[in-house]
Design a protein around this motif. Structure first.
Motif, PDB file in Angstrom:
ATOM      1  N   ILE A  10     -21.201  -2.355  13.135  1.00 15.82           N
ATOM      2  CA  ILE A  10     -21.402  -3.289  14.242  1.00 15.82           C
ATOM      3  C   ILE A  10     -22.989  -3.423  13.792  1.00 15.82           C
ATOM      4  CG2 ILE A  10     -22.380  -1.861  15.955  1.00 15.82           C
ATOM      5  CD1 ILE A  10     -20.018  -4.179  16.755  1.00 15.82           C
ATOM      6  N   VAL A  11     -23.347  -2.126  13.170  1.00 19.29           N
ATOM      7  CA  VAL A  11     -25.446  -2.475  13.804  1.00 19.29           C
ATOM      8  C   VAL A  11     -25.332  -3.427  12.089  1.00 19.29           C
ATOM      9  CG1 VAL A  11     -27.263  -1.470  13.319  1.00 19.29           C
ATOM     10  CG2 VAL A  11     -25.729  -0.338  15.012  1.00 19.29           C
ATOM     11  N   ASN A  85     -26.532 -11.273  16.391  1.00 19.77           N
ATOM     12  CA  ASN A  85     -27.495 -11.242  17.659  1.00 19.77           C
ATOM     13  C   ASN A  85     -28.278 -10.457  18.202  1.00 19.77           C
ATOM     14  OD1 ASN A  85     -26.657 -14.188  17.337  1.00 19.77           O
ATOM     15  ND2 ASN A  85     -24.457 -14.012  17.892  1.00 19.77           N
ATOM     16  N   LEU A  86     -27.560  -9.711  18.670  1.00 25.83           N
ATOM     17  CA  LEU A  86     -28.509  -8.727  18.975  1.00 25.83           C
ATOM     18  C   LEU A  86     -29.398  -8.073  18.800  1.00 25.83           C
ATOM     19  CD1 LEU A  86     -25.322  -6.242  21.450  1.00 25.83           C
ATOM     20  CD2 LEU A  86     -27.939  -6.837  22.211  1.00 25.83           C
ATOM     21  N   LEU A 204     -27.740 -12.955  27.204  1.00 27.82           N
ATOM     22  CA  LEU A 204     -26.929 -13.466  26.049  1.00 27.82           C
ATOM     23  C   LEU A 204     -25.632 -13.210  26.447  1.00 27.82           C
ATOM     24  CD1 LEU A 204     -27.211 -12.315  22.971  1.00 27.82           C
ATOM     25  CD2 LEU A 204     -26.865  -9.955  23.924  1.00 27.82           C
ATOM     26  N   PRO A 205     -25.341 -14.274  26.077  1.00 31.43           N
ATOM     27  CA  PRO A 205     -23.816 -14.823  26.356  1.00 31.43           C
ATOM     28  C   PRO A 205     -22.569 -14.171  26.125  1.00 31.43           C
ATOM     29  CG  PRO A 205     -24.535 -16.243  25.017  1.00 31.43           C
ATOM     30  CD  PRO A 205     -25.452 -15.567  25.876  1.00 31.43           C
ATOM     31  N   MET A 206     -21.402 -13.347  26.699  1.00 31.47           N
ATOM     32  CA  MET A 206     -20.606 -12.818  25.710  1.00 31.47           C
ATOM     33  C   MET A 206     -18.709 -13.378  26.234  1.00 31.47           C
ATOM     34  SD  MET A 206     -21.632  -8.678  25.413  1.00 31.47           S
ATOM     35  CE  MET A 206     -22.505  -8.202  24.535  1.00 31.47           C
ATOM     36  N   GLU A 238     -25.730 -16.411  21.001  1.00 29.03           N
ATOM     37  CA  GLU A 238     -26.619 -16.481  20.150  1.00 29.03           C
ATOM     38  C   GLU A 238     -28.040 -16.352  21.889  1.00 29.03           C
ATOM     39  OE1 GLU A 238     -27.782 -19.965  18.369  1.00 29.03           O
ATOM     40  OE2 GLU A 238     -26.699 -19.051  16.391  1.00 29.03           O
ATOM     41  N   PRO A 239     -28.624 -14.972  21.954  1.00 27.26           N
ATOM     42  CA  PRO A 239     -29.600 -15.980  23.288  1.00 27.26           C
ATOM     43  C   PRO A 239     -29.808 -17.197  23.783  1.00 27.26           C
ATOM     44  CG  PRO A 239     -30.244 -13.817  21.861  1.00 27.26           C
ATOM     45  CD  PRO A 239     -29.412 -14.534  20.812  1.00 27.26           C
ATOM     46  N   ILE A 240     -30.654 -16.999  24.341  1.00 27.22           N
ATOM     47  CA  ILE A 240     -30.478 -18.655  25.722  1.00 27.22           C
ATOM     48  C   ILE A 240     -31.853 -17.914  25.937  1.00 27.22           C
ATOM     49  CG2 ILE A 240     -29.539 -19.656  27.384  1.00 27.22           C
ATOM     50  CD1 ILE A 240     -26.906 -18.914  26.874  1.00 27.22           C
TER      51      ILE A 240
END
Length: 284
Positions: A10-11, A85-86, A204-206, A238-240
């Motif tokens: 995941i990383v 995105n994290l 951060l939307p999921m 993606e971060p907003i």
């Protein structure tokens, strides 16, 4: 797949996919009791681990991995995407997502904590009194809301949410409030947007698809059923930036969720959307 291998996947790649298709999938009548037995093991081990100090940092993500293994051992498939995105975040964020079942609340820490920041959930306060689960809830230091006064709940989230973000924790919010199998954009309130703009942190939307564990018809939890043919899916957007106007922050969250669910609908050939996205920003 072991816990360490999941973290590395995941990383390093931003995604995880169940390595292989199951040889067969049990019907719901057989899969449901099998999954419940695995979840009972999850609750018992989690309850025991809370007796040790620092459960949230030492054991919480591992607990989520047990749920992932329970899904796969029952014949389900898990797919995580977009978690690179994290890596683009300089610090914590307000994580917002649609809410389908209890499963995503167990899997989010598993997929988020490996990137270096712990989490603070916004949860209803009654959960702290549940058998077994209540002790786990108290150990993760959540932001509790009573759902009796929207104004009081908003003040609580703004105050404690800001403290959590400044303390280095992501704040996870389900703006729908209650779980729904089909996503209705009109039910997606602006609580996450309000916290982000108040505290000065990005959103951060999921997006989740959790038809694997379906809400029961007679009782949401007691009569819930397991459906291994429905994949478990989580996507990270993606971060907003918080510098945008609140209406634009809200619109981007809805756009990400609805477009992702529309893509998954075509991929899995099952409904996930109830209504098209609204033209105006919904009221909280």
């Amino acid at each position: 797949m072991r816990f360490k291998a999941f973290n590395e996947a995941i990383v390093n790649t931003g995604r995880y996919d169940t390595p292989r298709e199951p040889l067969f999938r049990l019907p719901p009548a057989l899969a449901t009791p099998m999954f419940l037995l695995r979840m009972l093991d999850f609750y018992l081990k989690g309850w025991w681990e809370t007796h040790y100090s620092d459960y949230a940092n030492r054991y919480w993500a591992r607990s989520g991995f047990r749920v992932l293994r329970a899904i796969e051992d029952t014949g389900g498939m898990c797919h995580f995407e977009g978690f690179e995105n994290l890596r683009n975040l300089e610090g914590p964020a307000v994580i917002t997502a649609n809410h389908v079942s209890a499963i995503e609340t167990y899997l989010f820490p598993l997929s988020v904590i490996p990137f270096g920041h712990n989490c603070a959930y916004v949860l209803k306060s009654s959960l702290r009194h549940y058998p077994l689960l209540g002790r786990v809830i108290r150990s993760i230091d959540p932001i509790e809301v009573k759902r009796k006064s929207p104004i009081d709940d908003l003040r609580q989230v703004l105050r404690q949410g800001t403290d959590a973000l400044r303390g280095g924790r992501h704040v996870i919010i389900f703006p729908q409030g209650s779980r729904n199998r089909l996503f209705d954009p009109h039910s997606y309130n602006t609580l996450g947007t309000k916290l982000a703009t108040h505290a000065g942190f990005p959103v951060l939307p999921m997006c989740v698809a959790m038809d694997f564990w379906r809400i029961g018809k007679l009782h949401r939890d007691i009569t819930a059923t397991c459906h291994p043919t429905s994949p478990v899916r989580i996507a990270c957007g993606e971060p907003i930036p918080v510098t945008l106007k609140p209406a634009e922050i809200q619109r981007r969250q809805l756009d990400f969720i609805t477009s992702t669910l529309a893509r998954w609908e075509a991929l899995d050939n099952r409904p996930m959307l109830q209504l098209p996205a609204p033209a105006e920003t919904p009221k909280p």
